[in-house]
Design an enzyme around this catalytic site. Structure first.
Site, PDB file in Angstrom:
ATOM      1  N   ASN A   8       0.708  -1.192  -0.063  1.00  0.00           N
ATOM      2  CA  ASN A   8       0.057  -0.028  -0.014  1.00  0.00           C
ATOM      3  C   ASN A   8       1.049   1.351   0.077  1.00  0.00           C
ATOM      4  O   ASN A   8       1.606   1.672   0.992  1.00  0.00           O
ATOM      5  CB  ASN A   8      -0.792  -0.094   1.500  1.00  0.00           C
ATOM      6  CG  ASN A   8      -1.774   1.274   1.579  1.00  0.00           C
ATOM      7  OD1 ASN A   8      -1.751   2.099   0.489  1.00  0.00           O
ATOM      8  ND2 ASN A   8      -2.305   1.548   2.347  1.00  0.00           N
ATOM      9  N   LYS A  10       0.040   4.246  -0.230  1.00  0.00           N
ATOM     10  CA  LYS A  10      -0.534   5.555   0.268  1.00  0.00           C
ATOM     11  C   LYS A  10      -0.209   6.514  -0.487  1.00  0.00           C
ATOM     12  O   LYS A  10      -0.233   6.448  -1.838  1.00  0.00           O
ATOM     13  CB  LYS A  10       0.167   5.761   1.673  1.00  0.00           C
ATOM     14  CG  LYS A  10       0.008   4.177   2.516  1.00  0.00           C
ATOM     15  CD  LYS A  10      -0.009   4.541   4.063  1.00  0.00           C
ATOM     16  CE  LYS A  10       0.180   3.270   4.756  1.00  0.00           C
ATOM     17  NZ  LYS A  10       0.017   3.143   6.113  1.00  0.00           N
ATOM     18  N   HIS A  93      -9.460   1.227   5.209  1.00  0.00           N
ATOM     19  CA  HIS A  93      -8.017   1.400   5.740  1.00  0.00           C
ATOM     20  C   HIS A  93      -8.185   2.494   7.121  1.00  0.00           C
ATOM     21  O   HIS A  93      -8.962   3.391   6.747  1.00  0.00           O
ATOM     22  CB  HIS A  93      -7.071   2.148   4.645  1.00  0.00           C
ATOM     23  CG  HIS A  93      -5.551   2.130   5.364  1.00  0.00           C
ATOM     24  ND1 HIS A  93      -5.193   2.901   6.244  1.00  0.00           N
ATOM     25  CD2 HIS A  93      -4.598   0.970   5.212  1.00  0.00           C
ATOM     26  CE1 HIS A  93      -3.876   2.558   6.591  1.00  0.00           C
ATOM     27  NE2 HIS A  93      -3.617   1.452   5.996  1.00  0.00           N
ATOM     28  N   GLU A  95      -6.473   4.895   8.101  1.00  0.00           N
ATOM     29  CA  GLU A  95      -6.495   6.236   7.547  1.00  0.00           C
ATOM     30  C   GLU A  95      -7.549   6.836   6.844  1.00  0.00           C
ATOM     31  O   GLU A  95      -7.825   8.080   7.284  1.00  0.00           O
ATOM     32  CB  GLU A  95      -5.038   6.457   6.813  1.00  0.00           C
ATOM     33  CG  GLU A  95      -3.863   6.186   7.610  1.00  0.00           C
ATOM     34  CD  GLU A  95      -2.596   5.526   6.676  1.00  0.00           C
ATOM     35  OE1 GLU A  95      -2.682   5.443   5.525  1.00  0.00           O
ATOM     36  OE2 GLU A  95      -1.642   4.890   7.467  1.00  0.00           O
ATOM     37  N   GLU A 165      -4.999  -4.769  10.591  1.00  0.00           N
ATOM     38  CA  GLU A 165      -4.111  -3.725  10.817  1.00  0.00           C
ATOM     39  C   GLU A 165      -4.261  -3.120  12.182  1.00  0.00           C
ATOM     40  O   GLU A 165      -5.152  -2.229  12.178  1.00  0.00           O
ATOM     41  CB  GLU A 165      -4.193  -2.607   9.570  1.00  0.00           C
ATOM     42  CG  GLU A 165      -3.687  -3.319   8.379  1.00  0.00           C
ATOM     43  CD  GLU A 165      -3.376  -2.272   7.350  1.00  0.00           C
ATOM     44  OE1 GLU A 165      -2.391  -2.719   6.510  1.00  0.00           O
ATOM     45  OE2 GLU A 165      -3.745  -1.132   7.225  1.00  0.00           O
ATOM     46  N   GLY A 171       2.527   2.539  10.777  1.00  0.00           N
ATOM     47  CA  GLY A 171       3.883   3.629  10.643  1.00  0.00           C
ATOM     48  C   GLY A 171       4.412   4.009  11.965  1.00  0.00           C
ATOM     49  O   GLY A 171       5.207   4.969  11.952  1.00  0.00           O
ATOM     50  N   SER A 210       3.718  -2.040  10.386  1.00  0.00           N
ATOM     51  CA  SER A 210       5.299  -1.985  10.455  1.00  0.00           C
ATOM     52  C   SER A 210       5.699  -3.428  10.340  1.00  0.00           C
ATOM     53  O   SER A 210       6.735  -3.919  10.820  1.00  0.00           O
ATOM     54  CB  SER A 210       5.486  -1.666  12.029  1.00  0.00           C
ATOM     55  OG  SER A 210       5.377  -0.224  12.107  1.00  0.00           O
TER      56      SER A 210
HETATM   57  P1  13P Z   1       3.358   0.408   7.705  1.00  0.00           P
HETATM   58  O1  13P Z   1       3.809  -0.903   7.240  1.00  0.00           O
HETATM   59  O2  13P Z   1       4.068   1.659   7.155  1.00  0.00           O
HETATM   60  O3  13P Z   1       3.119   0.422   9.154  1.00  0.00           O
HETATM   61  O4  13P Z   1       2.009   0.695   7.071  1.00  0.00           O
HETATM   62  C1  13P Z   1       0.725  -0.509   7.024  1.00  0.00           C
HETATM   63  C2  13P Z   1      -0.321  -0.174   6.561  1.00  0.00           C
HETATM   64  O5  13P Z   1      -1.088   0.854   6.790  1.00  0.00           O
HETATM   65  C3  13P Z   1      -0.617  -0.753   5.222  1.00  0.00           C
HETATM   66  O6  13P Z   1      -1.771  -0.473   4.664  1.00  0.00           O
END
Ligand code: 13P
Length: 250
Positions: A8, A10, A93, A95, A165, A171, A210
């Protein structure tokens, strides 16, 4: 079950960076039973799908709107994604939930819209830090799943991918331990089994938060962890290739 390594991206990478990454990724060996997915930003999806055509790379979107068309300025629909060769789409997601007010109800509608177009929804769920600290994580994920997936038929459920997640791990550099991931994935599998053993056996459950080459082997080795939805480590071709290799070795 097959393992999926999904990146992903982003809001990262411009046109040239997307194209260079895909060119490099096409040279990376993909182990049998591993599926590779990348989710670039909207403007580059059509070119990415064209560039990846005929390879083992699946191109996914990061979001879509639930309606097929209409006065929804700035939005992109599932039929539009289908028309440019997009085969999968991340929905729900954290976010999107946190910054764009996406509700479980909207997520459910998006999943139905995608399935109607034959696009695989990658449905994200996961608890906040306070839910985990308060011991409510299993309950929270069960409620999210019920709200977003409750209306789907078994045939529809069999065509989705779930990504667990934990929000506190995204992150942050904090990762769920292999045991925490396995426990939650087993819980999700049990919830799926209430719809039928065939549903539970069919649906891949990815871990996200992560996940990187350092911890992926431990995570992917769990019986109910069928790969990863990767953020930061998916932006780097070397780390992403290593994750693909690790998935194949489990
Ligand atoms: P990270 O791997 O940067 O923690 O992000 C995970 C994520 O949100 C994948 O959709």
């Amino acid at each position: 079950m097959r393992k999926i390594v999904a990146g992903n991206w982003k809001m990262h990478k411009d046109r040239d960076e997307v194209s260079a990454f895909i060119a490099a990724l096409k040279n990376v060996p993909v182990p049998t039973d591993v599926e590779v997915v990348i989710a670039p930003p909207f403007p580059f999806l059509a070119a990415a799908a064209e560039q990846a055509a005929g390879s083992l790379i699946t191109v996914a979107a990061q979001n879509c709107h639930q309606k097929s068309h209409g006065a929804y300025t700035g939005e992109v629909s599932a039929p539009m994604l289908k028309s440019i060769g997009v085969k999968a789409c991340i929905v729900g997601h954290s976010e999107r939930r946190q910054y764009f007010g996406e509700t479980d109800e909207a997520v459910g509608e998006k999943i139905a819209a995608l399935l109607e177009q034959g696009i695989t929804p990658i449905y994200c769920c996961g608890e906040l830090k306070e839910d985990r600290v308060g011991g409510k994580h299993f309950e929270v994920v069960a409620a999210q799943m019920k709200a977003a997936l409750g209306a789907l038929t078994n045939d529809q459920l069999k065509r989705i991918v779930i990504a667990y997640e934990p929000v506190w791990a995204i992150g942050t550099g904090l990762t769920a331990t292999a045991q925490q991931a396995q426990e939650m994935h087993a819980h999700i599998r049990t919830l799926l089994a209430t719809h039928g053993a065939d549903v539970a056996a069919h649906v891949p459950i990815l871990y996200g938060g992560s996940c990187k080459p350092d911890n992926a082997a431990e995570l992917f080795a769990n019986p109910d962890v069928n790969g990863g939805l990767i953020g930061g480590a998916a932006l780097d071709i070397n780390q992403f290739s290593e994750l693909i290799r690790i998935a194949g070795a489990q």
